[in-house]
Write a protein that holds these residues in place. Structure first.
Motif, PDB file in Angstrom:
ATOM      1  N   ASN A  30       0.835  -1.191   0.000  1.00  0.00           N
ATOM      2  CA  ASN A  30       0.000   0.000   0.000  1.00  0.00           C
ATOM      3  C   ASN A  30       0.875   1.247   0.000  1.00  0.00           C
ATOM      4  O   ASN A  30       1.436   1.606   1.027  1.00  0.00           O
ATOM      5  CB  ASN A  30      -0.863  -0.043   1.256  1.00  0.00           C
ATOM      6  CG  ASN A  30      -2.138   0.711   1.107  1.00  0.00           C
ATOM      7  OD1 ASN A  30      -2.419   1.252   0.050  1.00  0.00           O
ATOM      8  ND2 ASN A  30      -2.907   0.749   2.159  1.00  0.00           N
ATOM      9  N   SER A  32       1.481   5.453  -1.535  1.00  0.00           N
ATOM     10  CA  SER A  32       0.904   6.649  -2.133  1.00  0.00           C
ATOM     11  C   SER A  32       2.038   7.479  -2.716  1.00  0.00           C
ATOM     12  O   SER A  32       3.159   7.455  -2.213  1.00  0.00           O
ATOM     13  CB  SER A  32       0.160   7.486  -1.098  1.00  0.00           C
ATOM     14  OG  SER A  32      -0.975   6.808  -0.631  1.00  0.00           O
ATOM     15  N   THR A  50      -2.412  13.561  -5.511  1.00  0.00           N
ATOM     16  CA  THR A  50      -2.186  12.438  -4.609  1.00  0.00           C
ATOM     17  C   THR A  50      -2.717  11.174  -5.264  1.00  0.00           C
ATOM     18  O   THR A  50      -3.910  11.088  -5.594  1.00  0.00           O
ATOM     19  CB  THR A  50      -2.878  12.664  -3.253  1.00  0.00           C
ATOM     20  OG1 THR A  50      -2.389  13.884  -2.684  1.00  0.00           O
ATOM     21  CG2 THR A  50      -2.592  11.510  -2.293  1.00  0.00           C
ATOM     22  N   SER A  52      -3.222   7.221  -4.703  1.00  0.00           N
ATOM     23  CA  SER A  52      -3.310   6.243  -3.621  1.00  0.00           C
ATOM     24  C   SER A  52      -3.414   4.832  -4.184  1.00  0.00           C
ATOM     25  O   SER A  52      -3.820   4.647  -5.325  1.00  0.00           O
ATOM     26  CB  SER A  52      -4.520   6.543  -2.737  1.00  0.00           C
ATOM     27  OG  SER A  52      -4.392   7.824  -2.167  1.00  0.00           O
ATOM     28  N   GLN A  53      -3.059   3.867  -3.358  1.00  0.00           N
ATOM     29  CA  GLN A  53      -3.080   2.459  -3.761  1.00  0.00           C
ATOM     30  C   GLN A  53      -2.223   2.262  -5.021  1.00  0.00           C
ATOM     31  O   GLN A  53      -2.659   1.691  -6.011  1.00  0.00           O
ATOM     32  CB  GLN A  53      -4.512   1.971  -4.002  1.00  0.00           C
ATOM     33  CG  GLN A  53      -5.446   2.103  -2.831  1.00  0.00           C
ATOM     34  CD  GLN A  53      -5.123   1.099  -1.738  1.00  0.00           C
ATOM     35  OE1 GLN A  53      -4.757  -0.028  -2.013  1.00  0.00           O
ATOM     36  NE2 GLN A  53      -5.229   1.525  -0.488  1.00  0.00           N
ATOM     37  N   CYS A 132      -2.465   3.215 -10.383  1.00  0.00           N
ATOM     38  CA  CYS A 132      -3.024   3.133  -9.040  1.00  0.00           C
ATOM     39  C   CYS A 132      -4.451   2.593  -9.083  1.00  0.00           C
ATOM     40  O   CYS A 132      -5.069   2.543 -10.143  1.00  0.00           O
ATOM     41  CB  CYS A 132      -2.974   4.489  -8.354  1.00  0.00           C
ATOM     42  SG  CYS A 132      -3.688   5.846  -9.299  1.00  0.00           S
TER      43      CYS A 132
END
Length: 154
Positions: A30, A32, A50, A52-53, A132
């Protein structure tokens, strides 16, 4: 095939320096990635993206331009590559449940994961490729410019 995200509001400047933070978390893959830069506009503004994942993150230097995946998909802006070679490879060889190839050879999402391939190009700096599992989070902060001496602004 690609599309410009946010209708050009996130365009980069030839003099923009990107501040990049890669954040990793325990217990899994995980991660970012946060990229901050000055937007190309008449009024000063900082763009903070940003991701994420994050499944894949790659930077290619401007002077060594060699994009392996989708080399014709380039803008000095944030784009989403919607029919990405990188996504097809992840569907073909990756171990993500529900990410498969469809009948036309494109990527289909039939499970808990949807992947996004974003690319951000900077003239005279380089290109960032990020895959992502969540849509990018965009913040545009008017009247600001990233502090180039001490890293990203808070």
């Amino acid at each position: 095939m690609s599309r410009i995200v946010e209708d050009g509001r996130l365009s980069t400047d030839w003099a923009s320096l990107a501040h990049v933070n890669v954040l990793t978390f325990p217990e899994g893959n995980n991660s970012s990635v946060v990229i901050e830069y000055r937007a190309r506009s008449e009024k000063p503004a900082t763009v903070q993206l940003t991701f994420s994942q994050v499944m894949s993150y790659e930077w290619t230097g401007f002077d060594y331009y060699c994009l392996v995946s989708d080399p014709d998909e380039i803008e000095f802006d944030l784009i989403e590559i919607t029919d990405s070679v990188k996504l097809r490879l992840l569907a073909e060889k990756g171990r993500l449940p529900g990410v498969v190839l469809n009948e036309e050879g494109g990527v289909a999402f039939r499970g808990p994961v949807t992947l996004y391939h974003y690319r951000l190009g900077f003239d005279d700096h380089g290109t960032y490729d990020i895959v992502c599992a969540e849509p990018v989070d965009v913040a545009v902060i008017p009247g600001t410019s990233p502090d180039r001496s001490s890293g990203p602004s808070s």
